[in-house]
Scaffold this motif. Structure first.
Motif, PDB file in Angstrom:
ATOM      1  N   PRO B 194       0.808  -1.219   0.000  1.00 36.07           N
ATOM      2  CA  PRO B 194       0.000   0.000   0.000  1.00 36.07           C
ATOM      3  C   PRO B 194       0.842   1.272   0.000  1.00 36.07           C
ATOM      4  O   PRO B 194       0.288   2.360   0.048  1.00 36.07           O
ATOM      5  CB  PRO B 194      -0.779  -0.116   1.318  1.00 36.07           C
ATOM      6  CG  PRO B 194       0.108  -0.912   2.201  1.00 36.07           C
ATOM      7  CD  PRO B 194       0.861  -1.860   1.326  1.00 36.07           C
TER       8      PRO B 194
ATOM      9  N   ARG C  44      -6.864  -7.462  -3.208  1.00 34.56           N
ATOM     10  CA  ARG C  44      -6.096  -6.232  -3.439  1.00 34.56           C
ATOM     11  C   ARG C  44      -6.318  -5.171  -2.353  1.00 34.56           C
ATOM     12  O   ARG C  44      -5.383  -4.492  -1.959  1.00 34.56           O
ATOM     13  CB  ARG C  44      -6.419  -5.649  -4.821  1.00 34.56           C
ATOM     14  CG  ARG C  44      -5.448  -4.542  -5.215  1.00 34.56           C
ATOM     15  CD  ARG C  44      -5.506  -4.166  -6.670  1.00 34.56           C
ATOM     16  NE  ARG C  44      -5.191  -5.312  -7.520  1.00 34.56           N
ATOM     17  CZ  ARG C  44      -5.222  -5.280  -8.860  1.00 34.56           C
ATOM     18  NH1 ARG C  44      -5.558  -4.156  -9.488  1.00 34.56           N
ATOM     19  NH2 ARG C  44      -4.928  -6.358  -9.561  1.00 34.56           N
ATOM     20  N   GLN C  45      -7.568  -5.028  -1.922  1.00 37.50           N
ATOM     21  CA  GLN C  45      -7.844  -4.029  -0.877  1.00 37.50           C
ATOM     22  C   GLN C  45      -6.966  -4.277   0.351  1.00 37.50           C
ATOM     23  O   GLN C  45      -6.409  -3.337   0.918  1.00 37.50           O
ATOM     24  CB  GLN C  45      -9.317  -4.056  -0.510  1.00 37.50           C
ATOM     25  CG  GLN C  45      -9.606  -3.273   0.757  1.00 37.50           C
ATOM     26  CD  GLN C  45     -10.800  -2.368   0.627  1.00 37.50           C
ATOM     27  OE1 GLN C  45     -11.418  -2.241  -0.433  1.00 37.50           O
ATOM     28  NE2 GLN C  45     -11.135  -1.717   1.706  1.00 37.50           N
ATOM     29  N   ARG C  46      -6.856  -5.550   0.742  1.00 36.37           N
ATOM     30  CA  ARG C  46      -6.001  -5.852   1.881  1.00 36.37           C
ATOM     31  C   ARG C  46      -4.534  -5.494   1.601  1.00 36.37           C
ATOM     32  O   ARG C  46      -3.850  -4.913   2.439  1.00 36.37           O
ATOM     33  CB  ARG C  46      -6.086  -7.356   2.233  1.00 36.37           C
ATOM     34  CG  ARG C  46      -5.312  -7.748   3.497  1.00 36.37           C
ATOM     35  CD  ARG C  46      -5.127  -9.243   3.622  1.00 36.37           C
ATOM     36  NE  ARG C  46      -4.345  -9.814   2.531  1.00 36.37           N
ATOM     37  CZ  ARG C  46      -3.011  -9.740   2.423  1.00 36.37           C
ATOM     38  NH1 ARG C  46      -2.314  -9.116   3.330  1.00 36.37           N
ATOM     39  NH2 ARG C  46      -2.384 -10.267   1.395  1.00 36.37           N
ATOM     40  N   GLY C  49      -4.698  -1.356  -0.238  1.00 35.36           N
ATOM     41  CA  GLY C  49      -5.500  -0.329   0.411  1.00 35.36           C
ATOM     42  C   GLY C  49      -6.751   0.089  -0.322  1.00 35.36           C
ATOM     43  O   GLY C  49      -7.521   0.910   0.162  1.00 35.36           O
ATOM     44  N   PHE C  50      -6.970  -0.432  -1.529  1.00 33.40           N
ATOM     45  CA  PHE C  50      -8.195  -0.111  -2.259  1.00 33.40           C
ATOM     46  C   PHE C  50      -8.473  -1.252  -3.232  1.00 33.40           C
ATOM     47  O   PHE C  50      -7.555  -1.976  -3.636  1.00 33.40           O
ATOM     48  CB  PHE C  50      -8.064   1.217  -3.009  1.00 33.40           C
ATOM     49  CG  PHE C  50      -6.950   1.245  -4.007  1.00 33.40           C
ATOM     50  CD1 PHE C  50      -7.207   1.074  -5.370  1.00 33.40           C
ATOM     51  CD2 PHE C  50      -5.628   1.408  -3.608  1.00 33.40           C
ATOM     52  CE1 PHE C  50      -6.187   1.093  -6.288  1.00 33.40           C
ATOM     53  CE2 PHE C  50      -4.598   1.409  -4.526  1.00 33.40           C
ATOM     54  CZ  PHE C  50      -4.875   1.260  -5.868  1.00 33.40           C
ATOM     55  N   PRO C  51      -9.758  -1.460  -3.586  1.00 29.45           N
ATOM     56  CA  PRO C  51     -10.102  -2.620  -4.420  1.00 29.45           C
ATOM     57  C   PRO C  51      -9.587  -2.474  -5.855  1.00 29.45           C
ATOM     58  O   PRO C  51      -9.217  -1.383  -6.279  1.00 29.45           O
ATOM     59  CB  PRO C  51     -11.635  -2.627  -4.430  1.00 29.45           C
ATOM     60  CG  PRO C  51     -12.081  -1.570  -3.484  1.00 29.45           C
ATOM     61  CD  PRO C  51     -10.934  -0.647  -3.257  1.00 29.45           C
ATOM     62  N   GLU C  52      -9.590  -3.575  -6.579  1.00 23.92           N
ATOM     63  CA  GLU C  52      -9.223  -3.553  -8.001  1.00 23.92           C
ATOM     64  C   GLU C  52     -10.093  -2.548  -8.746  1.00 23.92           C
ATOM     65  O   GLU C  52     -11.308  -2.479  -8.537  1.00 23.92           O
ATOM     66  CB  GLU C  52      -9.425  -4.954  -8.601  1.00 23.92           C
ATOM     67  CG  GLU C  52      -8.986  -5.029 -10.050  1.00 23.92           C
ATOM     68  CD  GLU C  52      -8.907  -6.455 -10.597  1.00 23.92           C
ATOM     69  OE1 GLU C  52      -9.090  -7.413  -9.828  1.00 23.92           O
ATOM     70  OE2 GLU C  52      -8.648  -6.579 -11.810  1.00 23.92           O
ATOM     71  N   HIS C  75     -17.085  -5.411  -2.320  1.00 24.06           N
ATOM     72  CA  HIS C  75     -16.461  -4.230  -1.714  1.00 24.06           C
ATOM     73  C   HIS C  75     -17.440  -3.076  -1.524  1.00 24.06           C
ATOM     74  O   HIS C  75     -17.035  -2.019  -1.033  1.00 24.06           O
ATOM     75  CB  HIS C  75     -15.315  -3.735  -2.593  1.00 24.06           C
ATOM     76  CG  HIS C  75     -14.226  -4.724  -2.815  1.00 24.06           C
ATOM     77  ND1 HIS C  75     -13.395  -5.156  -1.801  1.00 24.06           N
ATOM     78  CD2 HIS C  75     -13.813  -5.391  -3.927  1.00 24.06           C
ATOM     79  CE1 HIS C  75     -12.525  -6.032  -2.306  1.00 24.06           C
ATOM     80  NE2 HIS C  75     -12.765  -6.189  -3.575  1.00 24.06           N
ATOM     81  N   ARG C 113     -15.512   7.533  -0.740  1.00 25.93           N
ATOM     82  CA  ARG C 113     -15.138   7.545   0.659  1.00 25.93           C
ATOM     83  C   ARG C 113     -15.341   8.952   1.222  1.00 25.93           C
ATOM     84  O   ARG C 113     -15.235   9.942   0.493  1.00 25.93           O
ATOM     85  CB  ARG C 113     -13.668   7.147   0.825  1.00 25.93           C
ATOM     86  CG  ARG C 113     -13.421   5.729   0.351  1.00 25.93           C
ATOM     87  CD  ARG C 113     -12.040   5.278   0.741  1.00 25.93           C
ATOM     88  NE  ARG C 113     -11.795   3.906   0.263  1.00 25.93           N
ATOM     89  CZ  ARG C 113     -10.630   3.288   0.318  1.00 25.93           C
ATOM     90  NH1 ARG C 113      -9.593   3.919   0.857  1.00 25.93           N
ATOM     91  NH2 ARG C 113     -10.493   2.065  -0.119  1.00 25.93           N
ATOM     92  N   TYR C 144     -11.502   8.502  -3.358  1.00 25.53           N
ATOM     93  CA  TYR C 144     -10.780   7.927  -2.232  1.00 25.53           C
ATOM     94  C   TYR C 144     -10.654   8.893  -1.060  1.00 25.53           C
ATOM     95  O   TYR C 144      -9.769   8.765  -0.212  1.00 25.53           O
ATOM     96  CB  TYR C 144      -9.410   7.423  -2.684  1.00 25.53           C
ATOM     97  CG  TYR C 144      -9.537   6.226  -3.585  1.00 25.53           C
ATOM     98  CD1 TYR C 144     -10.265   5.102  -3.182  1.00 25.53           C
ATOM     99  CD2 TYR C 144      -8.980   6.211  -4.855  1.00 25.53           C
ATOM    100  CE1 TYR C 144     -10.425   4.013  -4.025  1.00 25.53           C
ATOM    101  CE2 TYR C 144      -9.133   5.121  -5.696  1.00 25.53           C
ATOM    102  CZ  TYR C 144      -9.855   4.026  -5.268  1.00 25.53           C
ATOM    103  OH  TYR C 144     -10.014   2.956  -6.106  1.00 25.53           O
TER     104      TYR C 144
END
Lengths: 251, 251, 251, 251, 251, 251, 251, 251
Positions: B194, C44-46, C49-52, C75, C113, C144
């Motif tokens: 990240p 990917r989020q994990r 830090g953000f989804p595909e 997500h 967000r 974001y």
């Protein structure tokens, strides 16, 4: 070029069965069919193991039809690449047994060769947009009698998608990697497997991708050895090469 | 450009403390020292947070000495990049407190800024031959008060070398990836962390590497986002950018 | 790759709660959803830090719909870039909460967000024709959770337009500079601010611009440090990088 | 080509003073001196306002000496560019009145033209390493009778160095901007002054600078009009052009 | 930047007529009009001698209309380049005094500047297909008050067409040479005249012309000095430069 | 330039038959017809052996008609290249004796020159898609009175198709080889024949073909000497060169 | 490939004079001499009219000596290009009749072919620095029995130097034009003469010359037809082509 | 990545023989040896079938010695490419069993693998100057246990040299074609044989060869399928790929 043929002709000349002028003429007109706009290489199957394949771009419909008819007549098989479906329709109207592969943009007239026993050819793509090029490679392999394992969208942005399929990949006889954008997938696969890797850069991308140049250079400079490269978007070439190495194409 | 300065001058003019012609002159000669062959940007520290850094190539030894003396006098620090050790010796002869970083080819006159608390900057290379460029980046980060974690020779031909260091990498505030040949390491790291990634292509390679063009294009076309790129072999630029993002450089 | 997960599985194996073959299977199929034509990177989020995010070019409408549905389900958010409005309409017909950003050519399914407190991301363009690329960057930052300050058409042909906005620029956490033609704006901003600058070359121009190559090379060779570059027209990549550096994206 | 000459010859033919065959011969051998390895263009001063200048690279010392002697004999002046000092020594040994300009790498045999009244030519560089190219331009301007104002190291990383010299710049008749790396200085000056700007990209830089290509493209794509460009490192061409525009060269 | 203005403001501050905060505000918002999508550079005429010219590509019709209205209101003149006739019609509907130059693809709102006395600008093309670019240059020169002499289709395949017009060419104050294909005309004219030559490569050609690259390189490498180059197809830039040198544009 | 003409004029001046001013005028307006948008080179036939040929691209229909009429009037022949059939129809409507060659995209107004006795020009292509470029070359040769032997689709993938035609090829006076993709046919033919080979790269191909660049470089680097190259897709240039060498064109 | 040879062998087989296996062996080992590191093409003289010429670069001295000895033994002549004088000395030590051409960097072992009657080959250069490449072409022509007319330094900066030599040029059978920098001389000569022109770009120049690329593109894009091009600095190739066209080489 | 290893560790954890923290540590430090400047990939042999090979360029002598010692200790074999003989001497001084291949510039420490039974790898070059690259490929094949058939200097300028060796070529399992200049040999061999062809472009050539770019593009665009390409001068990569396909390398 063809010593068996040459010896046979010499033997006939020796035996008096073939006059010298006939022998000369046979040697000079042998091996292709001249259509004027095309010289069909009827000897190719003997030389390289499979008949001439028709590159569809830049030819008129009439030219393709005439070529396909002749090839099918000689080899009971004809393959055309990089063509749209309307060409397939035109060939069907000519009473030819046509199969059109949509994603691959390939026409097959006749039957694929029978599938041989393992190993298969693994075809991997970096993304979804690379699938048409991958299919061109995969269909060519299948037409020449190879089983194909497809692993699509396993690019390096999420590399676990690749690693989790590694066992399946390692069981293949040869691997085709199809990737656009930065094309890093070629090196990654090359570093993870003992199988030879044919890397196909695609023109997927934009900007400093320069229509596939970025992926092409990436693949040519692979820090992992065991990776060889074909032209941008050249699924056909990768398929033929893989089939030659794997099985089924030769003989 | 500098509203505080401008307001101050206007206030003095208003108060009658500064005549108009003096104010004009001050505004027009302010902010640099003119050596004839160089105009030292003495205002840079105020504007961007660190003093002018001397690009060593294409300057004579005498020019570098004169510039460094002036910079050191104003800022108690001077940095020269892309220089050989003999320049450092010449500066030492001038009674300047010189430190020469061999691999990085950097001269520091004066002391590095004190190291701040974490996070660190992670500097990763694809191979051993990329280390000089990586050191240029790492030393710049250290000079500006950042801790540096070095992970060298973790290229994609053996990707477990990278993955096994991932925890250490993820604890950094920003990551510098230095790679030549196909430069795929930038995308790989971008897909695994990240943290923002500064990718530095190097000219390590040959043939269709075209002196770093291959790695440059690879990094610009990264399918993983969060990757930004600097010039080929530009460890200095990567170091400054990372220091700006991480800490220590500004203020 | 994921030591927490791995430890958890090992603990379960240790405790006899998870048989070895189940553990192996879980490790090998974990982290993505296989749609055949796409392997959605649900991990990917994990990791980053953000989804595909879906790259819209080269995918069929049906493929995009299926991908977006799956991503949104996992997500509660899905983002598609470089798409036309008709894709947005198709998604709306599927009862998805779609928002289409016209200039940015971005689809957002779900909610952005929440905006965090300052600093903002400053997005500057050289000209009016660069705005679509700038909006791609700005919208990504906003999705974001970052505030965005837009300063459009402040190119170097009239540099007072930039200098007069410098105070606003310097209050940002990071700066995105979007410019075509000769792309000099990147160096100029880099020399005037202590904030890191992400430079985005655009394909605006003609002739020896070579579809953005001129601006790309300019930005890579910036004589001012603190400037890093993304691909030509890659507003998306600049936005993600800026969001990573600024705030809001990670965690 | 030369109507005055032609009319004169025709008049003499008409008057019976010049036989037709003599007239033909004069017309066909007129205007240059043939040394075998070189055809000195003795007519150039009449056509373009100044004698042929010798490009020093790729010629042997003996060739340069022979050419310079002939040019000096005809024009009382000879100029050689891109040569090292040892050529100057050889010419001095031949009893020629030689002056060697070290930084510019120019030889002048004879005297410069007398300096005319203002305006001057302003020569600006981005950095210190660009000075040799700038000096080539400046010396050429001075040889042809122009006053030169030098403003060196005023690049865009610290743009106040340029702006504070703007009044001096605007008093020039024409401006030569010499810059390497990203070459942004050309556009900046173009946007700040009503004088025409000749931009000279230099090969100062590395990596994606590609030996001056980056600065060349930058300057060709200048968003500020009023900027024209010469070859990379071509101080000579910029100097001649500026002298033509400014004064002193013609007539 | 503008010392007269600055002195004036300082004098008012000194005299107590202008409070400091008002002075600061005036200095920081001075010189452009912010339309959001564009910042019109209203100070350009003062700085460089002519108002901002609108680059038509990549802007919407609405944007162009709004920009043109504002420019016309401030300067009683607005120029738009590289636009089609329908934009001109839209402007006419807005009650603006529009003139559209078809070949040049230029819109003029308002009146051209009055033509000054000689010298003229000579505009020469290599072929007929180069005329649109030449007209862009010629019209710009005329709008700024210069007489233009057009000599079209005088390329080097039949060089007598050029030589027979040499007297007319030599009477010009500056020469614009517009040529595609190999672009040799720039060097030829440069070797025949004492006037400075602005060379404009065009994209006329095919194959290894690479969209004007061939002519661009030819002109940059001219063996005749006195030739400076602008971007491929950049008739506008050549016209502005020529007008600056010749007369009429400045003041 | 034309000594016969010049001598004739001088003789007339000498004899008092031609006043000096008339002589000057004749010399300065001689040799072309000025249509404003074009200067027809009426002297070309005298200089190079055939009249000016019209390059059809980038000219309007009206321009082509006016040019063709004038050329036909002077030379009883006019040739236009790279045009579509509708131009031919427009010319037919003007009562001109028009022949349109479809594959070659050439218009001939008037009659071809009579065919001379052998040798012929051999035109060979690598593939079927190269035929349009080959026909441009072949038709130009025929128009200028040369017999042409066509050998199409004899590329290196099946080299016996070439070798079996070698006797026919060796009887030609000069050989034109037209090939796209990798363009290897040029070298192969060059190594097999004592005749000079004009190689024409075509833009047939894709990917790293770069619109003919691959074939162009191949042909320029031929390891067999006796091969010279023209521009990509330049069948016209190859045809003219071959006609010049072979026969029929000159005189 | 060689029908006479083949017929002869067939006749012998037919007559029972040659057993089939001997015939096969003769056909398969015929035409070259295998030295291991080189296969000398002893059949080349029969096929293309002159023996194999040795490319000197990249070969060791020992390899060159062994090759030259074998070639001289078979053909009483051997030619080596792009070699320094020390290779010539080594060959002289081997008792071979060696002549070294300094400027051309060519070794001839044996005697040149006798000079035939006119026409000659004209070799023209743009400048003095182009002479070594021109000499490579000229010497090759002379070795193969052609008279050569040298016209050196007749570049387009002073075009009267060319025009005044036009009569001499037009008497040649074919013209070789050698030019660096912008390479415009090729087009100019092509527009002035009915003889075919072989254009040789040289690497003379700097900056955007890109080691001869500028001149190469110029020559390929010549607006005058009748111009064909060989590789940069390839005087050898131009010489062979000219000799083939002119006379003397074939037979 | 290594499921066997993983299963084994899981089994030990399950059986309580391995604590969880030990298992985690083993998984995270497994597979390489960290020397600081290099992370030796000790797992590569397991993954891809042969140990890491050292790229000699850009490493110091000390670095190479330390790496080689470690590799030899683990694998009883170490290979270094692109090194000079003095490195070999240094290694010999360290008591290592060193063999240096002069032409190939390869160091082998230890013994080659035993040669397996046929088929062999055929290595063909276009010319003598290509031999060093060919030897790099050939030696790599031999080190990994393959028989090699060398056919050197069989380029297309004399194609009978190739055809007469065709029987030998067709008996190989895979063919490596090494060629510079125009690189046409790849296509030719591809069209004559049923074996897969690895084409290696070399940097042999000059001018528009662009250091191997010409041959690279030629090979990528081969009209004969069955040809895959590696980087310019990359004999090593071709050798590894061929060994993988042929035999001996894997297992």
């Amino acid at each position: 070029m063809n010593l068996d043929l040459l010896e046979n002709i010499l033997q006939q000349v020796r035996a008096g069965k073939l006059p010298v002028d006939k022998a000369l003429q046979e040697l000079s007109t042998w091996g292709y069919l001249d259509l004027g706009f095309a010289k069909l290489d009827l000897d190719r199957q003997r030389r390289v193991g499979f008949p001439e394949v028709v590159y569809g771009k830049g030819k008129t419909v009439d030219q393709i039809i005439e070529i396909v008819k002749s090839l099918y007549q000689h080899h009971s098989m004809a393959v055309v690449t990089k063509v749209n479906e309307d060409i397939a329709s035109s060939l069907t109207s000519c009473q030819l047994p046509v199969k059109y592969y949509h994603q691959a943009k390939i026409i097959l007239v006749g039957e694929p060769r029978p599938v041989k026993s393992p190993p298969a050819v693994a075809v991997i793509t970096g993304g979804t947009a690379d699938i048409p090029v991958a299919e061109e490679a995969a269909v060519i392999c299948e037409i020449y009698g190879n089983e194909v394992v497809r692993i699509y969208d396993a690019g390096v942005a999420g590399i676990h998608r690749l690693i989790n399929n590694l066992e399946k990949i390692n069981q293949a006889g040869i691997i085709i990697v199809v990737a656009g954008m930065e094309g890093a997938l070629g090196s990654i696969v090359g570093g993870l497997t003992p199988r030879p890797v044919i890397a196909v850069p695609t023109s997927v991308g934009y900007g400093a991708n320069f229509h596939g140049l970025a992926a092409l250079l990436t693949m040519l400079n692979s820090c992992a050895p065991g990776v060889a490269v074909v032209n941008i978007d050249n699924g056909f070439g990768a398929g033929v090469f893989a089939a030659m190495v794997n099985q089924g194409l030769v003989k």
